[in-house]
Scaffold this active site. Structure first.
Site, PDB file in Angstrom:
ATOM      1  N   ASN A  85       5.415-104.100 -26.519  1.00  0.00           N
ATOM      2  CA  ASN A  85       4.564-103.795 -25.366  1.00  0.00           C
ATOM      3  C   ASN A  85       3.958-102.415 -25.594  1.00  0.00           C
ATOM      4  OD1 ASN A  85       3.398-103.272 -22.899  1.00  0.00           O
ATOM      5  ND2 ASN A  85       5.337-102.961 -21.801  1.00  0.00           N
ATOM      6  N   TRP A  86       2.673-102.415 -25.928  1.00  0.00           N
ATOM      7  CA  TRP A  86       2.037-101.133 -26.276  1.00  0.00           C
ATOM      8  C   TRP A  86       1.658-100.315 -25.047  1.00  0.00           C
ATOM      9  CZ3 TRP A  86      -1.909-102.848 -30.662  1.00  0.00           C
ATOM     10  CH2 TRP A  86      -1.172-103.337 -31.759  1.00  0.00           C
ATOM     11  N   LYS A  87       1.788-100.894 -23.865  1.00  0.00           N
ATOM     12  CA  LYS A  87       1.402-100.213 -22.616  1.00  0.00           C
ATOM     13  C   LYS A  87      -0.024 -99.638 -22.761  1.00  0.00           C
ATOM     14  CE  LYS A  87       6.234 -99.144 -22.004  1.00  0.00           C
ATOM     15  NZ  LYS A  87       7.224 -98.658 -21.080  1.00  0.00           N
ATOM     16  N   HIS A 105       6.294-106.615 -15.083  1.00  0.00           N
ATOM     17  CA  HIS A 105       6.897-105.470 -15.775  1.00  0.00           C
ATOM     18  C   HIS A 105       7.261-104.422 -14.721  1.00  0.00           C
ATOM     19  CE1 HIS A 105       7.330-101.861 -18.217  1.00  0.00           C
ATOM     20  NE2 HIS A 105       7.562-102.687 -19.239  1.00  0.00           N
ATOM     21  N   GLU A 119       6.878-101.366 -14.517  1.00  0.00           N
ATOM     22  CA  GLU A 119       5.825-100.400 -14.170  1.00  0.00           C
ATOM     23  C   GLU A 119       4.814-101.027 -13.214  1.00  0.00           C
ATOM     24  OE1 GLU A 119       4.906 -99.384 -18.234  1.00  0.00           O
ATOM     25  OE2 GLU A 119       6.907 -98.506 -18.380  1.00  0.00           O
ATOM     26  N   GLU A 123      15.155-106.167 -18.251  1.00  0.00           N
ATOM     27  CA  GLU A 123      14.847-104.782 -18.585  1.00  0.00           C
ATOM     28  C   GLU A 123      15.353-103.868 -17.467  1.00  0.00           C
ATOM     29  OE1 GLU A 123      11.299-104.355 -21.318  1.00  0.00           O
ATOM     30  OE2 GLU A 123      10.420-104.754 -19.385  1.00  0.00           O
ATOM     31  N   GLY A 165      11.737 -96.602 -21.295  1.00  0.00           N
ATOM     32  CA  GLY A 165      11.022 -95.361 -21.604  1.00  0.00           C
ATOM     33  C   GLY A 165      11.852 -94.108 -21.418  1.00  0.00           C
ATOM     34  N   SER A 217      14.372 -99.138 -24.168  1.00  0.00           N
ATOM     35  CA  SER A 217      14.683 -98.205 -25.259  1.00  0.00           C
ATOM     36  C   SER A 217      15.328 -98.878 -26.464  1.00  0.00           C
ATOM     37  CB  SER A 217      15.548 -97.049 -24.737  1.00  0.00           C
ATOM     38  OG  SER A 217      14.845 -96.339 -23.730  1.00  0.00           O
ATOM     39  N   GLY A 269       8.986-101.213 -26.069  1.00  0.00           N
ATOM     40  CA  GLY A 269       7.864-100.346 -25.716  1.00  0.00           C
ATOM     41  C   GLY A 269       7.634 -99.306 -26.800  1.00  0.00           C
ATOM     42  N   GLY A 270       8.163 -98.108 -26.594  1.00  0.00           N
ATOM     43  CA  GLY A 270       7.911 -96.973 -27.482  1.00  0.00           C
ATOM     44  C   GLY A 270       8.050 -97.295 -28.965  1.00  0.00           C
TER      45      GLY A 270
HETATM   46  C1  PEP Z   1       8.960-101.815 -21.999  1.00  0.00           C
HETATM   47  O1  PEP Z   1       7.902-101.247 -21.829  1.00  0.00           O
HETATM   48  O2  PEP Z   1       9.078-102.983 -21.639  1.00  0.00           O
HETATM   49  C2  PEP Z   1      10.054-101.095 -22.636  1.00  0.00           C
HETATM   50  C3  PEP Z   1      11.196-101.691 -22.802  1.00  0.00           C
HETATM   51  O3  PEP Z   1       9.803 -99.799 -23.034  1.00  0.00           O
HETATM   52  P1  PEP Z   1      10.753 -98.875 -23.956  1.00  0.00           P
HETATM   53  O4  PEP Z   1      11.184 -99.708 -25.121  1.00  0.00           O
HETATM   54  O5  PEP Z   1       9.901 -97.732 -24.351  1.00  0.00           O
HETATM   55  O6  PEP Z   1      11.925 -98.483 -23.111  1.00  0.00           O
END
Ligand code: PEP
Length: 255
Positions: A9-11, A95, A97, A172, A178, A217, A238-239
């Protein structure tokens, strides 16, 4: 036997140049022997270009969000049909966010899930508790409500479960997204197993077959232990998905 899915997930990150560099880095290290499904979810403006750049690879493209509406005067929104038109396969719905920053309710997320299925997309239903909810012992209540909203949308539980099974669940925990703090493999496994037990109360086959990803994460350093858990069928990342070497290392672990 459930297939593993590794989804990035590049956000709201990237530019034409940085995305090209990221994809080149990923493409150079892909291994044809891997059997897991691989997915990236770029910002919507870049999805078409990413699809084209990945057309000679097994990596598919997903969206990070979509409208619950079919079409019409909904300025700024993107419909499932439009995503289909561009060859998009998956779409994230709910999600954390979107839920926290854009106030998406369980009911709205359920409508998006249903519309995605109707329009031929595979929705990835994101669910998870906040730190406060974990600390006051309501993790499973929260997660059940988020899943039930989708099931209840269809009126009867059996139909709802069959529809749910056409998508994917991503557990999640909000406190792990994040933040650099990952749920321990045991914490994640416990929730994943509880979700399956809950689904099994109505339909064992759905509980056995639905893919449940872990997100929060996940990175190369912790992916092995997380992905080794019996009820974890992949990761929503994500990251770490913005770094070719990290993403590839996770794909390699998934195999
Ligand atoms: C996400 O955006 O779904 C996520 C899990 O982010 P991260 O891996 O950065 O925690």
């Amino acid at each position: 036997m459930r297939k593993t899915l590794i989804a990035g997930n590049w956000k709201m990150h990237g530019s034409k140049a940085s995305i090209e560099a990221l994809l080149n880095g990923i493409k150079q290290q892909l291994d044809a022997a891997w059997t897991s499904d691989l997915l990236v979810c770029p910002p919507s403006l870049y999805m078409d270009g990413v699809s084209q750049q990945l057309s000679d690879t097994p990596i598919t493209v997903g969206a990070q969000n979509m409208s619950e509406q079919e079409q019409g005067a909904f300025t700024g929104e993107i419909s499932g049909d439009m995503l289909q038109d561009f060859g998009v396969d998956y779409v994230l719905v709910g999600h954390s966010e979107r839920r926290s920053l854009y106030h998406e309710s369980n009911e709205l997320v359920a409508r998006k899930f249903a519309k995605a299925l109707e329009q031929g997309l595979k929705p990835i239903l994101c669910i998870g508790e906040t730190l406060e909810e974990r600390e006051n012992g309501s993790t499973m209540d929260v997660v059940k409500q988020q899943v039930d909203a989708v099931i209840d949308f269809y009126g009867d539980r059996s139909t709802g479960l069959n529809k749910l099974a056409q998508g994917v669940i991503a557990y999640e925990p909000v406190w792990a997204i994040g933040t650099g703090v990952t749920a321990s493999p045991e914490q994640a496994q416990e929730v994943h197993a509880s979700i399956r037990r809950y689904l099994a109360e109505t339909k064992q086959t759905v509980a056995d077959t639905i893919q449940i990803l872990y997100g929060g994460s996940m990175k190369a350093a912790n992916a092995e232990q997380l992905l080794a858990q019996q009820d974890i069928d992949g990761g929503l990342i994500g990251g770490a998905s913005l770094k070719a070497d990290e993403f590839i290392a996770i794909c390699k672990i998934a195999g």
